[in-house]
Enzyme design. Sequence first.
Site, PDB file in Angstrom:
ATOM      1  N   HIS A 104       0.812  -1.286  -0.267  1.00 58.07           N
ATOM      2  CA  HIS A 104       0.383  -0.096  -0.376  1.00 58.07           C
ATOM      3  C   HIS A 104       1.109   1.177   0.620  1.00 58.07           C
ATOM      4  O   HIS A 104       2.288   1.359   0.422  1.00 58.07           O
ATOM      5  CB  HIS A 104      -0.960  -0.043   1.263  1.00 58.07           C
ATOM      6  CG  HIS A 104      -1.876   0.930   1.471  1.00 58.07           C
ATOM      7  ND1 HIS A 104      -2.853   0.812   0.538  1.00 58.07           N
ATOM      8  CD2 HIS A 104      -2.132   2.779   1.962  1.00 58.07           C
ATOM      9  CE1 HIS A 104      -3.657   2.330   0.891  1.00 58.07           C
ATOM     10  NE2 HIS A 104      -3.243   3.035   2.282  1.00 58.07           N
ATOM     11  N   GLU A 434     -30.652  -2.225  16.018  1.00 55.68           N
ATOM     12  CA  GLU A 434     -31.599  -3.497  16.928  1.00 55.68           C
ATOM     13  C   GLU A 434     -31.498  -4.445  15.658  1.00 55.68           C
ATOM     14  O   GLU A 434     -31.834  -5.026  15.598  1.00 55.68           O
ATOM     15  CB  GLU A 434     -33.357  -2.890  16.570  1.00 55.68           C
ATOM     16  CG  GLU A 434     -34.066  -1.843  17.741  1.00 55.68           C
ATOM     17  CD  GLU A 434     -35.238  -2.998  17.975  1.00 55.68           C
ATOM     18  OE1 GLU A 434     -34.959  -4.061  18.036  1.00 55.68           O
ATOM     19  OE2 GLU A 434     -35.377  -1.671  19.476  1.00 55.68           O
ATOM     20  N   ARG A 619     -26.351  -2.452  24.635  1.00 59.74           N
ATOM     21  CA  ARG A 619     -26.540  -2.261  23.070  1.00 59.74           C
ATOM     22  C   ARG A 619     -25.573  -0.571  23.701  1.00 59.74           C
ATOM     23  O   ARG A 619     -25.912  -0.053  23.464  1.00 59.74           O
ATOM     24  CB  ARG A 619     -28.268  -1.852  22.759  1.00 59.74           C
ATOM     25  CG  ARG A 619     -27.804  -2.117  21.132  1.00 59.74           C
ATOM     26  CD  ARG A 619     -29.114  -1.208  21.211  1.00 59.74           C
ATOM     27  NE  ARG A 619     -30.198  -2.422  21.265  1.00 59.74           N
ATOM     28  CZ  ARG A 619     -31.646  -2.132  21.425  1.00 59.74           C
ATOM     29  NH1 ARG A 619     -32.374  -1.130  21.228  1.00 59.74           N
ATOM     30  NH2 ARG A 619     -32.948  -3.699  20.821  1.00 59.74           N
TER      31      ARG A 619
END
EC number: 2.1.2.13
Length: 660
Positions: A104, A434, A619
């Site tokens: 790279h 969700e 979450r």
Amino acid sequence: MKTVVFAYHDMGCLGIEALLAAGYEISAIFTHTDNPGEKAFYGSVARLAAERGIPVYAPDNVNHPLWVERIAQLSPEVIFSFYYRHLICDEILQLAPRGAFNLHGSLLPKYRGRAPLNWVLVNGETETGVTLHRMVKRADAGAIVAQLRVAIAPDDIAITLHHKLCHAARQLLEQTLPAIKHGNILEIAQRENEATCFGRRTPDDSFLEWHKPASVLHNMVRAVADPWPGAFSYVGNQKFTVWSSRVHPHASKAQPGSVISVAPLLIACGDGALEIVTGQTGDGITMQGSQLAQTLGLVQGSRLNSQPACAARRRTRVLILGVNGFIGNHLTERLLREDHYEVYGLDIGSDAISRFLNHPHFHFVEGDISIHSEWIEYHVKKCDVVLPLVAIATPIEYTRNPLRVFELDFEENLRIIRYCVKYRKRIIFPSTSEVYGMCSDKYFDEDHSNLIVGPVNKPRWIYSVSKQLIDRVIWAYGEKEGLQFTLFRPFNWMGPRLDNLNAARIGSSRAITQLILNLVEGSPIKLIDGGKQKRCFTDIRDGIEALYRIIENAGNRCDGEIINIGNPENEASIEELGEMLLASFEKHPLRHYFPPFAGFRVVESSSYYGKGYQDVEHRKPSIRNARRCLDWEPKIDMQETIDETLDFFLRTVDLTDKPS
């Protein structure tokens, strides 16, 4: 050692030569056919392979199962990629027991992505380099095997820096390939917090914006000088290219883009002035600046512009479906704050956007997306960016109206997505936190976390699965049809205009709105299953700023990305949210208008949401992609968000019949 090589350009040629010199056996080379619209100043990998008697292929899609199978039959021990322009799938990378390695053209983790050679010059860097790293599923993200630094001189342009990088790459490979062959390498993981990523550049990206500083414009000229397409500007409708330039610290009151002098050809900028040393008109020949001025008919005081004078100078058109909703109305406010957006909106109501209805750059139609399909198709075709924000996103509806959730959240949105594919429009689609479901990861990661939901007899998951399926459809359209997209996943955004108290009265609202209604009416705050579930709450202003940056899409960094937008520092249980809200309520200046606090009450989820509900214990988002693609961090503390949200809702209550 047997290897399969993916290569293109000068770096591809020198990589192949280095492998052969190090004693590698190259079983096959995969390259690209040359683009007729690209100036081919570089070596031909195909020609080199043919001269060396090595089988060479240029498939349109090397990741097709047939090619994966053919590569597997070659039994490579190691795989190398030298400036191959397509991502190589994980199935191919896993074929080589010794791994896969990529060369790279930057000092990773800086300047991941496309065109690092040009981007470092555009950004005025003084150093870059080459990196050999292990290939993983995510582009340019694997552990570093070796690096060499390359200084960027003030007079370097793209081609001179390219030659420097090629020289460094030869040195790097000569030193490193024998070590890989003998299994004697030390790998260093990349520091993700230092990563930057840039998208592909096109010739149209190199227009000279004269309001910018002269040093910035000079860097643009350096970055795309011949044999690249060149930086350009216009005199009226005539385009010309600037091949070389110099910065002058010229103090002038002239408007940016004005010609200060023609010999030398000096142009006023936002800061300083730029001398056009050489350039050319259209398909003409290269000439020095004063001759170019004469050819273009320039005199002192003439004005240059970044686009043809006849070009429509129009704002970016953004179509927001669901513009009256929580995200839609806040996003509209943010877009109209700038002077380069035109917002077109559709929704079934207008109470939240009434403050914009007389704005000259806001256009609203009241209607339903399931009925106004012709209007929607016309405006998808007309606009530049499409945000379909219409969805049923309140948990009680998942069990109460699962089919309606599917029809609206999936079927209606799929039609809009297909319009975007048909008319080749950019779509920014609201996924949801969700979709992660009951994932057990500490941080939910867009690229690595598994999406785990409950059984079919738990209809609560129909929202999550509908959103996940449409995410996958959008991704597939991006891969197969070239759809330009970004998926964003909000994590519990809060703030003024989130739902309304009437929605909370029928249970169809988010958690904080329901809690505020309990305080306003003097009813107990209900803690579903004890309220121990943890969420990360995000201020709407933080969320909208991230979404605005997705729309801006600097360097095309958001294309094809999934981006969590949340605040992992603002984690709290629903019970803790209720306690913080209560404390804010008790000290609010309007507190005396409302009944006494009725306490907390623990209720079972099935009695509140109905049969078929399951909850998620935690979450928490990873915001690595948001940092990388948007240079974004959430800033607003949860208590500030709670205070402002509560204040907004309390001031919407009619206090005329309340005791003072």
